[in-house]
Design an enzyme around this catalytic site. Structure first.
Site, PDB file in Angstrom:
ATOM      1  N   ASP A  33     -31.948 -19.138  17.881  1.00 24.24           N
ATOM      2  CA  ASP A  33     -31.449 -18.086  16.986  1.00 24.24           C
ATOM      3  C   ASP A  33     -32.531 -17.016  16.836  1.00 24.24           C
ATOM      4  O   ASP A  33     -33.732 -17.324  16.851  1.00 24.24           O
ATOM      5  CB  ASP A  33     -31.067 -18.655  15.612  1.00 24.24           C
ATOM      6  CG  ASP A  33     -29.983 -17.830  14.918  1.00 24.24           C
ATOM      7  OD1 ASP A  33     -28.836 -18.314  14.808  1.00 24.24           O
ATOM      8  OD2 ASP A  33     -30.285 -16.675  14.505  1.00 24.24           O
ATOM      9  N   TYR A 144     -16.178  -5.042  19.229  1.00 24.30           N
ATOM     10  CA  TYR A 144     -16.030  -6.511  19.193  1.00 24.30           C
ATOM     11  C   TYR A 144     -14.958  -7.011  20.162  1.00 24.30           C
ATOM     12  O   TYR A 144     -15.234  -7.869  21.012  1.00 24.30           O
ATOM     13  CB  TYR A 144     -15.724  -6.971  17.764  1.00 24.30           C
ATOM     14  CG  TYR A 144     -15.730  -8.475  17.608  1.00 24.30           C
ATOM     15  CD1 TYR A 144     -16.933  -9.177  17.517  1.00 24.30           C
ATOM     16  CD2 TYR A 144     -14.544  -9.206  17.549  1.00 24.30           C
ATOM     17  CE1 TYR A 144     -16.953 -10.553  17.382  1.00 24.30           C
ATOM     18  CE2 TYR A 144     -14.560 -10.587  17.418  1.00 24.30           C
ATOM     19  CZ  TYR A 144     -15.762 -11.250  17.335  1.00 24.30           C
ATOM     20  OH  TYR A 144     -15.765 -12.620  17.204  1.00 24.30           O
TER      21      TYR A 144
END
Ligand SMILES: NC(=O)c1ccc[n+]([C@@H]2O[C@H](COP(=O)([O-])OP(=O)(O)OC[C@H]3O[C@@H](n4cnc5c(N)ncnc54)[C@H](O)[C@@H]3O)[C@@H](O)[C@H]2O)c1
Length: 257
Positions: A33, A144
């Protein structure tokens, strides 16, 4: 020796649950991450996991991660972001950021892992997290939906090019998931109830639903599944005609009274 899996964006949401199920299945998990604190938190909650702090879009950082962790048997390209605004008002910087994380990231990580697997003569499996927005565009969500459509096609491209080397690549398209980036949307009780009731399965999806699909695609049971986009959405993507009325007489529905 334990098999290795890297899950990107595993500090939070769906990725954290995929990491949890991978650890339960016996993988040594690389919790990757860009948010170091989140990666540490997920990794520390699992039996055999390490935090890998890097952006999926940074090729050099990903190479360094692979040098440290080793070449994974399985890679889950899960990290993704969304920026909501109508297209006419959409900032170019937001558009580029979303394309970078959602599309370039899976390419950068996938290519790095594939190169190593091929050089080492090893087989492997990858799962890219797409979305039902890659099939049915969501309004006011900028890049997106286009990036998620591209992830579905990138998956097929990877599958045909890397299949001969023994690397299977599939994608999972989550529907409306009661976790992660959807949390602020579903915090509105009315929106939540409507989204749930308009889903044929009559409930919102969970990170568990998505992680189970990912784990199956990575497993030997899916050894002949390659280049597939598995939609996990309770049927919601097929409801496009449900809102289109027909006279009750044509549908054969008896009138009340
Ligand atoms: N939640 C949903 O309803 C839903 C629906 C369909 C698809 N998805 C997809 O599922 C995936 C996970 O979404 P989520 O809802 O769990 O999101 P989330 O925001 O809860 O988690 C995403 C994680 O990715 C990390 N991340 C962001 N950019 C990164 C980068 N460049 N490098 C490394 N890590 C990065 C974030 O720090 C965060 O921990 C995404 O690809 C998303 O598009 C989610």
């Amino acid at each position: 020796m334990a098999r290795l899996m890297i899950v990107t964006g595993a500090g939070h949401g769906i990725g954290a649950e995929i990491a949890r199920q991978a650890a339960a299945a016996g993988y040594r998990v690389g919790v990757l991450d860009v948010n170091g604190g989140a990666a540490e938190e997920t990794a520390q909650s699992l039996p055999d996991a390490v935090a890998l702090v890097a952006s999926t879009t940074d090729s050099d950082a990903i190479e360094a991660v692979l040098d440290d962790f080793g070449t994974p048997d399985a890679l889950v390209n899960n990290a993704g972001i969304v920026r909501f605004t109508p297209l006419v008002d959409h900032l170019e910087s937001d558009w580029r950021a979303v394309v970078d994380v959602n599309l370039n990231g899976p390419f950068v990580c996938g290519r790095a892992v594939a190169r190593r697997l091929i050089a080492e003569g090893r087989s492997g499996s990858m799962v890219n997290i797409s979305s039902i927005n890659g099939i049915a565009p969501g309004p006011n969500s900028g890049a997106y939906s286009p990036t998620k459509a591209a992830v579905i096609q990138l998956t097929r491209q990877m599958a045909i090019e890397w299949g001969p080397a023994g690397i299977r690549v599939n994608s999972v398209a989550p529907g409306i998931i009661d976790d992660g980036m959807s949390a602020p949307i579903l915090a509105d009780p009315e929106v939540r109830a409507t989204r749930s009731s308009r889903t044929p399965s009559q409930r919102l999806g969970t990170a568990d639903d998505i992680a189970k699909a990912v784990m199956w695609l990575c497993s030997a049971d899916a050894e002949y599944v390659n280049g597939h986009n598995m939609v996990v959405d309770g049927g919601v993507v097929h409801t496009v005609l449900s809102g289109m009325p027909r006279p009750a007489s044509i549908d054969g529905i008896a009138e009340e009274g």
